[in-house]
Scaffold this active site. Structure first.
Site, PDB file in Angstrom:
ATOM      1  N   PHE A 147       0.323  -2.453   4.437  1.00 24.34           N
ATOM      2  CA  PHE A 147      -0.897  -1.868   3.886  1.00 24.34           C
ATOM      3  C   PHE A 147      -0.663  -0.539   3.186  1.00 24.34           C
ATOM      4  O   PHE A 147      -1.453  -0.134   2.337  1.00 24.34           O
ATOM      5  CB  PHE A 147      -1.940  -1.672   5.002  1.00 24.34           C
ATOM      6  CG  PHE A 147      -1.622  -0.547   5.959  1.00 24.34           C
ATOM      7  CD1 PHE A 147      -1.922   0.774   5.651  1.00 24.34           C
ATOM      8  CD2 PHE A 147      -1.019  -0.796   7.182  1.00 24.34           C
ATOM      9  CE1 PHE A 147      -1.628   1.814   6.526  1.00 24.34           C
ATOM     10  CE2 PHE A 147      -0.724   0.223   8.063  1.00 24.34           C
ATOM     11  CZ  PHE A 147      -1.035   1.534   7.729  1.00 24.34           C
ATOM     12  N   LYS A 168       2.427 -12.418   0.203  1.00 25.41           N
ATOM     13  CA  LYS A 168       1.439 -12.331   1.276  1.00 25.41           C
ATOM     14  C   LYS A 168       1.229 -10.850   1.552  1.00 25.41           C
ATOM     15  O   LYS A 168       1.938 -10.236   2.336  1.00 25.41           O
ATOM     16  CB  LYS A 168       1.947 -13.056   2.530  1.00 25.41           C
ATOM     17  CG  LYS A 168       0.835 -13.579   3.480  1.00 25.41           C
ATOM     18  CD  LYS A 168      -0.114 -12.529   4.006  1.00 25.41           C
ATOM     19  CE  LYS A 168       0.513 -11.676   5.072  1.00 25.41           C
ATOM     20  NZ  LYS A 168      -0.476 -10.666   5.637  1.00 25.41           N
ATOM     21  N   GLU A 191      -3.703  -7.779   4.694  1.00 20.51           N
ATOM     22  CA  GLU A 191      -5.112  -8.162   4.633  1.00 20.51           C
ATOM     23  C   GLU A 191      -6.044  -6.961   4.655  1.00 20.51           C
ATOM     24  O   GLU A 191      -7.248  -7.096   4.421  1.00 20.51           O
ATOM     25  CB  GLU A 191      -5.442  -9.107   5.794  1.00 20.51           C
ATOM     26  CG  GLU A 191      -5.427  -8.486   7.185  1.00 20.51           C
ATOM     27  CD  GLU A 191      -4.025  -8.363   7.783  1.00 20.51           C
ATOM     28  OE1 GLU A 191      -3.925  -8.030   8.980  1.00 20.51           O
ATOM     29  OE2 GLU A 191      -3.033  -8.576   7.053  1.00 20.51           O
ATOM     30  N   SER A 238       6.497  -2.781  10.507  1.00 18.96           N
ATOM     31  CA  SER A 238       6.954  -2.162  11.750  1.00 18.96           C
ATOM     32  C   SER A 238       8.206  -2.863  12.259  1.00 18.96           C
ATOM     33  O   SER A 238       8.477  -4.026  11.940  1.00 18.96           O
ATOM     34  CB  SER A 238       5.849  -2.232  12.810  1.00 18.96           C
ATOM     35  OG  SER A 238       5.648  -3.581  13.222  1.00 18.96           O
ATOM     36  N   CYS A 291       6.700   5.017   5.618  1.00 26.11           N
ATOM     37  CA  CYS A 291       7.903   4.809   6.435  1.00 26.11           C
ATOM     38  C   CYS A 291       8.955   5.863   6.128  1.00 26.11           C
ATOM     39  O   CYS A 291       9.927   6.006   6.868  1.00 26.11           O
ATOM     40  CB  CYS A 291       8.469   3.414   6.218  1.00 26.11           C
ATOM     41  SG  CYS A 291       9.159   3.127   4.592  1.00 26.11           S
ATOM     42  N   GLU A 302       6.857   5.703  16.479  1.00 27.07           N
ATOM     43  CA  GLU A 302       6.505   5.884  15.074  1.00 27.07           C
ATOM     44  C   GLU A 302       4.980   6.033  15.005  1.00 27.07           C
ATOM     45  O   GLU A 302       4.236   5.056  15.062  1.00 27.07           O
ATOM     46  CB  GLU A 302       6.952   4.694  14.219  1.00 27.07           C
ATOM     47  CG  GLU A 302       6.660   4.905  12.746  1.00 27.07           C
ATOM     48  CD  GLU A 302       7.002   3.696  11.888  1.00 27.07           C
ATOM     49  OE1 GLU A 302       7.290   3.889  10.693  1.00 27.07           O
ATOM     50  OE2 GLU A 302       6.974   2.566  12.397  1.00 27.07           O
TER      51      GLU A 302
END
Length: 503
Positions: free
Chosen positions: A157, A181, A184, A234, A289, A388
């Protein structure tokens, strides 16, 4: 009597075979504006059968697409570059609306993605092979690289435009077809991209978008006609993607989480280091990240550095991404905001000093905001250090020596990015030699490589052997073939049952 006010939700479907397709699974997910907390859309979740349809479409398109000449593909990518350059602000506004990041940050994301498109405009050069004439008497040997077939990308995201560009641009340029993909949580950008690619002239079926959750992900990982899968997210999910995809015979690159350290030596320019720490920790609300989430202050640098960072925090303007004065927007969801905020109390309970509590400076309203937070005197056994956090919480760890700081970096299970701030060239050179991370910055807090290098970490930040985009991206989306060729004089032909030899 007053009429009820209703907001019409945006309905977001898939893109298969060059056209928008409404989902048929009956399952959907909400899409929010993080700055207001309002639901603005509803995205279809694909079933395994819908994934099958997308894969069949991409597989059918591959046969024609892979025959396109390199010069024709290059010409197409120059058109793609021009269209994305023309529509960069439209893309950025979509990012701001569904992710929440401020417009300037969204424009920066789009720019870094466009740089990868620019890189693959040179695909004729990037796919050059090698040739050895007269390797043996009358025998020539040469190498070529060919596309894999159908590739898929599962993206996060936090960078809904850039990270997909890191994947689909080299994949398609190399002659593969692609299924994206996206997350969402902010899916609209992917459909806008699909429209731009179609406008540029990408044949129908070469680029497809399917939305969804674990059902869609598992269908991708298990599908026999998908040759390669790229993932960013992740670490637990990256490990799952890698092990499941590999077990199903796929080539997989899966980039996981991070705990990026910024080491500040006593000789560093403290103001420069403080500016860098604030920028790298709180940009995009820490949902990167490559964000710096730990500052390792060495020796006498600690007190002045913490003071300098703290002085800057009240000046960080937190607000809606559409406000030109905002420097940091909201987090992606209410649940994630609450989870991140929980690290402030937990840090205090475990012995850290709360220098700045972002809950006290969050804007009012229903948006998913959290102000900037700073924890000092954090130790490696605390949750704020180990996890994280993926939010605007910066931890300061104090180290007595350079060696202790490097050991801390190398003992961490993650190895994505790391930075050092110093005026000492020898110390910087030693650090880049010793640091166990895939990307190192010297007086650069977020060392994301330019498009003609490759992005990726070490240790639990990467599963698989390949980094994304750049030269490694080209290698990942192709496979090598060596051709040995001879056009002999028939008069010299003879039977030879021995092992082939060069002579």
């Amino acid at each position: 009597m007053s009429a009820a006010v209703t907001t019409e939700l945006k309905l977001i479907g898939h893109w298969i075979g060059g056209e928008p397709v409404r989902g048929s699974s009956g399952r959907k997910g909400p899409v929010y504006n993080p700055a207001t907390g309002e639901q603005t859309g509803e995205v279809d979740f694909a079933s395994a059968e819908e994934i099958d349809r997308a894969v069949a479409t991409a597989k059918a398109a591959f046969g024609e697409w892979r025959t396109w000449s390199l010069s024709k593909r290059s010409e197409l990518f120059f058109r793609i570059y021009d269209l994305f350059d023309e529509h960069r602000e439209d893309l950025a506004r979509l990012l701001t609306a569904e992710h929440g990041k401020v417009l300037s940050d969204a424009l920066g994301e789009v720019q870094r993605g466009i740089e990868v498109i620019e890189y693959v405009c040179g695909i004729p050069t990037l796919l050059k092979g090698s040739y050895s004439e007269q390797a043996s008497t009358g025998v020539d040997v040469y190498s070529i690289r060919q596309p894999l077939g159908v590739a898929a990308g599962i993206t996060p995201f936090n960078f809904p435009a850039m990270v997909p560009m890191w994947m689909w641009a080299p994949a398609i340029a190399c002659g593969n077809t692609f299924i994206l993909k996206p997350s969402e949580k902010d899916p609209s950008t992917s459909l806008f991209v699909a429209g731009l690619l179609q406008e540029a002239g990408v044949p129908d079926g070469v680029f497809n978008v399917v939305h969804g959750d674990k059902v869609a992900v598992d269908a991708i990982l298990e599908h026999p006609d998908i040759a390669a899968v790229s993932f960013v997210g992740s670490t637990p999910i990256a490990k799952y993607i890698y092990t499941t995809g590999s077990a199903n015979g796929k080539r997989v690159q899966a980039l996981g989480g991070a705990k990026n350290h910024m080491v500040v030596l006593p000789d560093a320019d403290i103001d420069m280091a403080a500016d860098a720490a604030v920028s790298a920790a709180y940009g995009s609300a820490g949902e990167r990240c490559m964000a710096v989430s730990v500052v390792v202050a060495v020796g006498d640098a600690a007190d002045p550095l913490v003071g300098a960072i703290n002085e800057r925090l009240p000046k960080v303007k937190v607000g809606p991404g559409t406000d030109p004065e905002s420097e940091m927007g909201p987090l992606i969801t209410r649940e994630h905001r609450d989870k991140v905020a929980g690290y402030i109390d937990r840090g205090a309970e475990q012995g850290a000093k709360v220098v700045a509590d972002g809950r006290e400076t969050s804007p009012n309203g229903d948006g998913f905001f959290l102000g900037v937070s700073l924890l000092d005197e954090v130790t490696p056994d605390m949750d704020a250090y180990k996890d994280e956090i993926f939010g605007p919480v910066l931890s300061v760890v104090r180290a007595k020596t350079y060696d202790e700081a490097v050991q801390m970096v190398n003992d961490n299970p993650y190895g994505n990015g790391v930075a050092i701030f110093t005026r000492d060239g020898g110390a910087a050179r030693q650090f880049q030699f010793e640091a166990q991370a895939g990307m190192v910055g010297i007086n650069v807090p977020i060392p994301v490589p330019v498009a003609y290098y490759s992005f990726g970490g070490w240790k639990s930040s990467l599963f698989g052997d390949s980094h994304v985009y750049g030269p490694e991206g080209i290698t990942f989306y192709t496979r090598g073939k060596v051709v040995t060729s001879r056009w002999p004089d028939p008069a010299t032909s003879q039977v030879d049952l021995g092992f082939p030899q060069t002579r």
